[in-house]
Design an enzyme around this catalytic site. Structure first.
Site, PDB file in Angstrom:
ATOM      1  N   ARG A 181       2.074 -10.640  38.237  1.00  0.00           N
ATOM      2  CA  ARG A 181       1.534 -10.745  37.432  1.00  0.00           C
ATOM      3  C   ARG A 181       0.271 -10.229  36.820  1.00  0.00           C
ATOM      4  O   ARG A 181       0.037  -9.186  37.227  1.00  0.00           O
ATOM      5  CB  ARG A 181       0.030 -11.240  38.479  1.00  0.00           C
ATOM      6  CG  ARG A 181       0.641 -13.036  39.444  1.00  0.00           C
ATOM      7  CD  ARG A 181       0.485 -12.618  40.628  1.00  0.00           C
ATOM      8  NE  ARG A 181      -0.213 -11.966  41.751  1.00  0.00           N
ATOM      9  CZ  ARG A 181      -1.172 -11.248  42.680  1.00  0.00           C
ATOM     10  NH1 ARG A 181      -1.640 -12.668  42.842  1.00  0.00           N
ATOM     11  NH2 ARG A 181      -0.931 -10.882  42.729  1.00  0.00           N
ATOM     12  N   GLU A 182      -0.533 -10.685  35.628  1.00  0.00           N
ATOM     13  CA  GLU A 182      -1.486 -10.042  34.674  1.00  0.00           C
ATOM     14  C   GLU A 182      -2.566 -10.054  35.596  1.00  0.00           C
ATOM     15  O   GLU A 182      -2.953 -10.953  36.689  1.00  0.00           O
ATOM     16  CB  GLU A 182      -1.478 -10.496  33.677  1.00  0.00           C
ATOM     17  CG  GLU A 182      -0.425 -11.187  32.537  1.00  0.00           C
ATOM     18  CD  GLU A 182      -0.590 -11.221  31.582  1.00  0.00           C
ATOM     19  OE1 GLU A 182      -2.269 -11.590  31.020  1.00  0.00           O
ATOM     20  OE2 GLU A 182       0.323 -11.210  30.468  1.00  0.00           O
ATOM     21  N   CYS A 192       3.404 -16.902  30.461  1.00  0.00           N
ATOM     22  CA  CYS A 192       3.830 -17.540  31.789  1.00  0.00           C
ATOM     23  C   CYS A 192       4.281 -19.120  31.541  1.00  0.00           C
ATOM     24  O   CYS A 192       5.209 -19.624  31.038  1.00  0.00           O
ATOM     25  CB  CYS A 192       4.139 -16.591  32.264  1.00  0.00           C
ATOM     26  SG  CYS A 192       4.098 -15.028  32.188  1.00  0.00           S
TER      27      CYS A 192
HETATM   28  C1  UGA Z   1       3.067 -15.589  36.202  1.00  0.00           C
HETATM   29  C2  UGA Z   1       3.462 -15.726  37.869  1.00  0.00           C
HETATM   30  O1  UGA Z   1       2.258 -15.532  39.080  1.00  0.00           O
HETATM   31  C3  UGA Z   1       4.532 -14.300  37.978  1.00  0.00           C
HETATM   32  O2  UGA Z   1       4.766 -14.119  39.252  1.00  0.00           O
HETATM   33  C4  UGA Z   1       5.264 -14.126  36.925  1.00  0.00           C
HETATM   34  O3  UGA Z   1       6.391 -12.502  37.053  1.00  0.00           O
HETATM   35  C5  UGA Z   1       4.784 -13.930  35.472  1.00  0.00           C
HETATM   36  O4  UGA Z   1       4.269 -15.486  35.852  1.00  0.00           O
HETATM   37  C6  UGA Z   1       5.682 -14.049  33.993  1.00  0.00           C
HETATM   38  O5  UGA Z   1       6.647 -14.845  34.352  1.00  0.00           O
HETATM   39  O6  UGA Z   1       5.816 -12.993  33.785  1.00  0.00           O
HETATM   40  P1  UGA Z   1       1.238 -14.340  35.108  1.00  0.00           P
HETATM   41  O7  UGA Z   1       1.186 -15.814  34.049  1.00  0.00           O
HETATM   42  O8  UGA Z   1       0.008 -12.966  34.708  1.00  0.00           O
HETATM   43  O9  UGA Z   1       2.046 -14.815  36.243  1.00  0.00           O
HETATM   44  O10 UGA Z   1      -0.753 -15.198  35.683  1.00  0.00           O
HETATM   45  P2  UGA Z   1      -0.227 -15.757  37.420  1.00  0.00           P
HETATM   46  O11 UGA Z   1      -1.458 -15.579  38.534  1.00  0.00           O
HETATM   47  O12 UGA Z   1       0.270 -16.775  37.647  1.00  0.00           O
HETATM   48  O13 UGA Z   1      -2.075 -17.229  37.044  1.00  0.00           O
HETATM   49  C7  UGA Z   1      -1.321 -18.220  36.039  1.00  0.00           C
HETATM   50  C8  UGA Z   1      -2.225 -19.352  35.383  1.00  0.00           C
HETATM   51  O14 UGA Z   1      -2.681 -20.523  36.826  1.00  0.00           O
HETATM   52  C9  UGA Z   1      -3.341 -18.817  35.035  1.00  0.00           C
HETATM   53  O15 UGA Z   1      -4.028 -19.357  34.179  1.00  0.00           O
HETATM   54  C10 UGA Z   1      -4.511 -19.286  36.407  1.00  0.00           C
HETATM   55  O16 UGA Z   1      -6.241 -19.042  37.018  1.00  0.00           O
HETATM   56  C11 UGA Z   1      -3.806 -20.446  37.307  1.00  0.00           C
HETATM   57  N1  UGA Z   1      -4.038 -20.564  38.325  1.00  0.00           N
HETATM   58  C12 UGA Z   1      -3.043 -19.814  39.355  1.00  0.00           C
HETATM   59  C13 UGA Z   1      -4.583 -21.671  38.630  1.00  0.00           C
HETATM   60  O17 UGA Z   1      -5.167 -22.504  38.187  1.00  0.00           O
HETATM   61  N2  UGA Z   1      -4.874 -22.005  40.101  1.00  0.00           N
HETATM   62  C14 UGA Z   1      -4.123 -21.349  41.334  1.00  0.00           C
HETATM   63  O18 UGA Z   1      -4.807 -21.405  42.757  1.00  0.00           O
HETATM   64  C15 UGA Z   1      -3.058 -19.528  40.995  1.00  0.00           C
END
Ligand code: UGA
Length: 431
Positions: A156-157, A262
């Site tokens: 995750r970023e 992503c």
């Molecule tokens: C995501 C996946 O979590 C990683 O496992 C994957 O490797 C990556 O995509 C990828 O394909 O490269 P990332 O996009 O960096 O990672 O970030 P996340 O932490 O997953 O968050 C994504 C979005 O969901 C953000 O906007 C975050 O704020 C939101 N989010 C996350 C929520 O609204 N609620 C949550 O409970 C979790």
């Protein structure tokens, strides 16, 4: 055992992977076709903000285990294992543009003079590995042997170094047993469970996992609608659901929607891939719709409360698509700001890391250098990104310097009862 590794593409995945591989003792050459990026990296600069990355890169460059070049030939000829970590951007119809992958496959083929393991780390549609193998066979003049491996990345970023150093699992998709031992040696220092599958399954694991995580967020966001209609509290519902080990608490934080480079892209791609395979993946289309509706509901909360936005000043805390990053690509916070500006609002914005990158997509906002200065003269304050530091906002001062003490919290960072007790009109998600 130390492996000789080349990583093609120094974006989030490539650079963090290269730095972490070097840190555990491998000899890593990172290749990027962008010469200015290579020059920046060679001079000790880092093109992205990612906690811990800069120190890791500097230390490993100094130790001589990590180097950068714009020459694919140099990278390939000095390595046994070549990782492809180039972008796979979306096309207008939602499908994935594989032109970078195809070009890199051709380039690798053109400079292979001995057996190589070519590993795809970029997120790609199922069956891409087969295509990469075909392209290499076609363009490899030396006719040397090679193996293609799929090794999806799950970092995750904002937590990339941590995720890479302590992964939940390593997935290795192969078409023969020959590259398995070498791949296991690359990952041996990370002490994570290794799952060896066929290539198609490994590629599918990535899209299936990301879509499931997005689904989990949309599910809790849909529950937040029911909570708002009944007076229930979505955080308590998520806590209660999450205590069931089969469900788990993570990725059940209701929000103004998910974004980033992503989930939105991978969902569209997976829907398209399924369509091409003859399956209409309606469940994932609904995940997208709930996500879009969550943003609309949030904007409506703001317009219902403030009535007319024209000439109102709104303070926005958070521009990045999530905490711990300067990445604003498909950021819900930027989407929200653009919608508010379209309604005529003037914005005072702050983000701990993403202000520079935001300026290109949000040129008209006033960028405030410190979060506690944002509320000055504001008719309302919005929390758009889940940066933990926003919980430390000086609420007493903010209330005094604002025209009206109204807060719209798109990340549920504050407690509704406490906020009301402090004299705020406070609106959040699902509470
Ligand atoms: C995501 C996946 O979590 C990683 O496992 C994957 O490797 C990556 O995509 C990828 O394909 O490269 P990332 O996009 O960096 O990672 O970030 P996340 O932490 O997953 O968050 C994504 C979005 O969901 C953000 O906007 C975050 O704020 C939101 N989010 C996350 C929520 O609204 N609620 C949550 O409970 C979790």
């Amino acid at each position: 055992m130390s492996s000789r590794i080349c990583i093609i593409g120094t974006g989030y995945v490539g650079l963090v992977t290269g730095a972490c591989f070097a840190d555990v003792g491998h000899k890593v050459i990172c290749v990027d076709c962008d010469e200015s990026k290579v020059a920046l990296l060679k001079s000790g600069g880092i093109p992205i903000y990612e906690p811990g990355l800069e120190d890791l890169v500097k230390a490993n460059v100094a130790e001589g285990r990590l180097s950068f070049t714009a020459s694919t030939e140099e990278g390939v000829q000095n390595s046994d294992i070549i990782f492809i970590a180039v972008p796979t951007p979306p096309q207008p119809d939602g499908s994935v543009d594989l032109a970078f992958i195809e070009r890199v496959a051709r380039e690798i083929a053109g400079c292979m003079s001995s057996y190589k393991i070519v590993v795809d780390k970029s997120t790609v549609p199922v069956k891409t590995g087969q295509k990469v193998a075909e392209a290499i066979t076609r363009y490899c003049k030396a006719k040397v042997e090679f193996d293609v491996v799929s090794n999806p990345e799950f970092l995750r970023e904002g937590f990339a170094v941590e995720d890479l150093m302590k992964p939940d699992r390593i997935v290795i998709g192969v078409q023969s047993q020959r590259p398995v031992q070498a791949m296991k040696e690359v990952y041996a220092p990370f002490e994570a469970p290794i799952l060896v599958t066929d290539i198609n399954s490994a590629e599918l694991i990535k899209h299936a996992a990301n879509s499931f995580l997005a689904l989990k967020i949309s599910y809790i966001n849909a529950i937040s609608i029911i909570c708002e209609a009944t007076g229930a509290n979505v955080i308590e519902v998520a806590n209660g659901m999450g205590m069931d080990e089969r469900i788990g608490r993570r990725f059940l934080d209701a929000s103004l929607g998910f974004g980033g480079s992503c989930f939105p892209k991978d969902l569209s791609a997976f829907i398209k891939i399924s369509e091409q395979l003859g399956y209409d993946f309606k469940l994932l289309k609904e995940v997208q719709q709930i996500n879009a509706f969550q943003m609309e509901r949030f904007v409506k909360k703001i317009t219902d409360t403030l009535w007319v936005l024209k000439d109102k000043t709104i303070g926005v805390l958070g521009l990045a698509f999530k905490q711990n990053t300067d990445d604003v690509r498909l950021s819900p916070a930027i989407d929200l700001c653009q919608r508010l500006e379209k309604e005529g609002a003037k914005l005072r914005v702050y983000d701990p890391k993403a202000m520079e990158k935001a300026k290109t997509v949000l040129p008209d906002a006033t960028y405030v250098p410190e979060m506690n200065f944002v509320p000055e003269g504001c008719d309302a304050l919005v929390i758009a990104t889940e940066w933990p530091v926003f919980r430390k906002l000086d609420l007493e001062r903010a209330r005094k310097v604002m025209t009206c003490p109204i807060m719209f919290d798109g990340r549920n960072l504050f407690d509704p009862r406490e906020m009301e007790a402090l004299g705020w009109i406070y609106k959040s998600i699902g509470r």
